[in-house]
Write a protein that holds these residues in place. Structure first.
Motif, PDB file in Angstrom:
ATOM      1  N   LEU A  21       0.563  -1.291  -0.321  1.00 46.24           N
ATOM      2  CA  LEU A  21      -0.350  -0.335  -0.134  1.00 46.24           C
ATOM      3  C   LEU A  21       0.717   1.177  -0.341  1.00 46.24           C
ATOM      4  O   LEU A  21       1.784   0.843   0.061  1.00 46.24           O
ATOM      5  CB  LEU A  21      -1.057   0.817   1.202  1.00 46.24           C
ATOM      6  N   LYS A  22       0.439   2.038  -0.507  1.00 46.87           N
ATOM      7  CA  LYS A  22       1.291   3.286  -0.990  1.00 46.87           C
ATOM      8  C   LYS A  22       0.462   4.509   0.024  1.00 46.87           C
ATOM      9  O   LYS A  22       0.333   5.219  -1.511  1.00 46.87           O
ATOM     10  CB  LYS A  22       1.211   3.604  -2.311  1.00 46.87           C
ATOM     11  N   ALA A  35     -17.408  -0.703  -1.237  1.00 50.60           N
ATOM     12  CA  ALA A  35     -16.882  -1.833  -1.841  1.00 50.60           C
ATOM     13  C   ALA A  35     -15.435  -1.296  -1.709  1.00 50.60           C
ATOM     14  O   ALA A  35     -15.046  -0.289  -3.041  1.00 50.60           O
ATOM     15  CB  ALA A  35     -17.621  -2.431  -3.515  1.00 50.60           C
ATOM     16  N   ILE A  36     -14.622  -1.745  -2.265  1.00 52.95           N
ATOM     17  CA  ILE A  36     -13.307  -2.121  -2.356  1.00 52.95           C
ATOM     18  C   ILE A  36     -12.746  -2.499  -3.710  1.00 52.95           C
ATOM     19  O   ILE A  36     -13.050  -3.622  -3.257  1.00 52.95           O
ATOM     20  CB  ILE A  36     -12.077  -2.420  -0.963  1.00 52.95           C
ATOM     21  N   VAL A  37     -12.635  -2.278  -4.696  1.00 56.52           N
ATOM     22  CA  VAL A  37     -12.350  -3.363  -5.699  1.00 56.52           C
ATOM     23  C   VAL A  37     -11.122  -3.291  -6.528  1.00 56.52           C
ATOM     24  O   VAL A  37     -10.516  -1.944  -5.721  1.00 56.52           O
ATOM     25  CB  VAL A  37     -13.511  -2.845  -7.010  1.00 56.52           C
ATOM     26  N   GLY A  41      -4.024  -9.068  -5.831  1.00 59.63           N
ATOM     27  CA  GLY A  41      -2.645  -7.802  -5.953  1.00 59.63           C
ATOM     28  C   GLY A  41      -2.700  -6.405  -5.915  1.00 59.63           C
ATOM     29  O   GLY A  41      -1.871  -6.496  -5.266  1.00 59.63           O
ATOM     30  N   SER A  42      -3.941  -6.167  -5.450  1.00 57.13           N
ATOM     31  CA  SER A  42      -4.273  -4.982  -5.835  1.00 57.13           C
ATOM     32  C   SER A  42      -3.427  -4.564  -4.494  1.00 57.13           C
ATOM     33  O   SER A  42      -3.605  -2.919  -4.445  1.00 57.13           O
ATOM     34  CB  SER A  42      -4.844  -3.778  -6.335  1.00 57.13           C
ATOM     35  N   GLY A  43      -3.941  -4.720  -3.105  1.00 57.64           N
ATOM     36  CA  GLY A  43      -4.157  -4.449  -2.191  1.00 57.64           C
ATOM     37  C   GLY A  43      -4.843  -4.360  -1.112  1.00 57.64           C
ATOM     38  O   GLY A  43      -5.148  -3.921  -0.106  1.00 57.64           O
ATOM     39  N   LYS A  44      -6.059  -4.281  -1.555  1.00 55.35           N
ATOM     40  CA  LYS A  44      -7.271  -4.117  -1.564  1.00 55.35           C
ATOM     41  C   LYS A  44      -7.440  -5.215   0.052  1.00 55.35           C
ATOM     42  O   LYS A  44      -8.433  -4.505   1.015  1.00 55.35           O
ATOM     43  CB  LYS A  44      -8.339  -4.591  -2.699  1.00 55.35           C
ATOM     44  N   SER A  45      -7.298  -6.964  -0.061  1.00 54.34           N
ATOM     45  CA  SER A  45      -7.847  -7.382   1.182  1.00 54.34           C
ATOM     46  C   SER A  45      -6.857  -6.241   2.024  1.00 54.34           C
ATOM     47  O   SER A  45      -6.505  -6.277   3.268  1.00 54.34           O
ATOM     48  CB  SER A  45      -7.275  -9.048   0.970  1.00 54.34           C
ATOM     49  N   THR A  46      -5.185  -6.693   1.856  1.00 55.97           N
ATOM     50  CA  THR A  46      -4.719  -5.771   3.012  1.00 55.97           C
ATOM     51  C   THR A  46      -5.015  -4.654   3.417  1.00 55.97           C
ATOM     52  O   THR A  46      -4.794  -4.487   4.964  1.00 55.97           O
ATOM     53  CB  THR A  46      -2.985  -5.536   2.204  1.00 55.97           C
ATOM     54  N   ILE A 212      -8.991   0.029  -5.960  1.00 52.01           N
ATOM     55  CA  ILE A 212      -7.608   0.190  -6.174  1.00 52.01           C
ATOM     56  C   ILE A 212      -6.636  -0.290  -7.254  1.00 52.01           C
ATOM     57  O   ILE A 212      -7.014  -1.945  -7.376  1.00 52.01           O
ATOM     58  CB  ILE A 212      -7.074  -0.552  -4.508  1.00 52.01           C
ATOM     59  N   GLU A 213      -5.157  -0.398  -7.732  1.00 50.89           N
ATOM     60  CA  GLU A 213      -4.808  -0.332  -8.469  1.00 50.89           C
ATOM     61  C   GLU A 213      -3.368  -0.738  -7.877  1.00 50.89           C
ATOM     62  O   GLU A 213      -2.705   0.224  -7.093  1.00 50.89           O
ATOM     63  CB  GLU A 213      -4.166   0.138  -9.389  1.00 50.89           C
ATOM     64  N   ALA A 214      -2.537  -1.674  -7.697  1.00 47.60           N
ATOM     65  CA  ALA A 214      -0.346  -0.930  -7.473  1.00 47.60           C
ATOM     66  C   ALA A 214      -0.646  -0.572  -6.110  1.00 47.60           C
ATOM     67  O   ALA A 214       0.233   0.250  -5.984  1.00 47.60           O
ATOM     68  CB  ALA A 214       0.195  -0.343  -8.448  1.00 47.60           C
ATOM     69  N   GLY A 215      -1.195  -0.781  -4.924  1.00 49.45           N
ATOM     70  CA  GLY A 215      -1.507  -0.291  -3.926  1.00 49.45           C
ATOM     71  C   GLY A 215      -2.086   1.590  -3.487  1.00 49.45           C
ATOM     72  O   GLY A 215      -1.440   1.819  -2.097  1.00 49.45           O
ATOM     73  N   ALA A 216      -2.390   1.836  -4.636  1.00 49.22           N
ATOM     74  CA  ALA A 216      -2.852   3.072  -4.748  1.00 49.22           C
ATOM     75  C   ALA A 216      -4.089   3.091  -5.143  1.00 49.22           C
ATOM     76  O   ALA A 216      -4.807   2.145  -6.080  1.00 49.22           O
ATOM     77  CB  ALA A 216      -1.971   4.070  -5.435  1.00 49.22           C
TER      78      ALA A 216
END
Length: 222
Positions: A21-22, A35-37, A41-46, A212-216
């Motif tokens: 996450l960034k 909803a977080i989509v 590997g994008s970081g949403k569950s983290t 979220i894409e790539a932690g952002a």
């Protein structure tokens, strides 16, 4: 209210430091469904786990109902979770040694609720499982297990509900019924609902979608 400020999560791997996450800035209003989509590997569950206080970030702050949980130790965070948070997991997370009703009763007993059995039976009936109280998880279908998990979550009467892919392990028809139940109970209880999902139909039922894409966060929703 749920709020995060400059939230980062970094882990060490054999190939060096990995940033999951960034610097997430996020605010969710009381009673809102979000909803977080994003891709795997994008970081949403983290992010969901951090917001729920299940893990600690590398840096940044998280506030639940105005209280900064990132400054608390694990025991203190557990107390906050017990008071403010309910969680529905993709893989149900039921205790196999307890009956369905006992799984629903457990958080009530931990909180010291008077007559937890009566409260649990009320919620159990609400999710359409009357007659299955004494069955163990392995004796229930996937949809029935998720109904038990939802009953357990709502029985706690926590003001914040987190759900991680709540229909991910279910077929389309069963998943649709579980989604209907989740949103129906959430509306009745007036809880704040934050869920992670790959299901666009499920996400579209929320007040807004955070992408979220790539932690952002690339789309904060409206």
């Amino acid at each position: 209210m749920i709020k995060s400020t400059a939230l980062k999560q970094e882990v060490q791997t054999s190939e060096g430091q990995l940033t999951i996450l960034k610097g997430i800035d996020l605010e969710i209003k009381p009673g809102e469904s979000v909803a977080i989509v994003g891709a795997s590997g994008s970081g949403k569950s983290t992010l969901l786990g951090l917001l729920a206080g299940l893990d600690t970030p590398s840096s940044g702050q998280i506030y639940l109902q105005g209280e900064e949980i990132t400054r608390l130790d694990e025991e203190q965070r557990a107390q906050i979770r017990g008071r403010l948070v309910a969680f529905v997991f993709q893989n149900f997370q039921l205790l196999g040694s307890l009956t369905a009703l006992e799984n629903v009763m457990l958080p009530l007993e931990v909180r010291g609720v008077e007559d937890p059995a009566t409260k649990a039976r009320e919620v159990f009936a609400r999710v359409g499982l009357t007659g299955r109280e004494h069955h163990y998880p392995k004796q229930l279908s996937g949809g029935e297990q998720q109904r038990v998990a939802i009953a357990r979550a709502f029985a706690s009467e926590a003001p914040i509900m987190f759900a991680d892919e709540p229909t991910g392990n279910l077929d389309t028809v069963t998943g649709g019924k579980i989604a209907d139940l989740l949103f129906e109970l959430n509306e009745e209880a007036g809880t704040t609902l934050v869920l992670v999902t790959h299901d666009i139909r499920l996400a579209s039922r929320c007040h807004r979608q955070i992408v979220i894409e790539a932690g952002a966060i690339v789309e904060p929703g409206q």
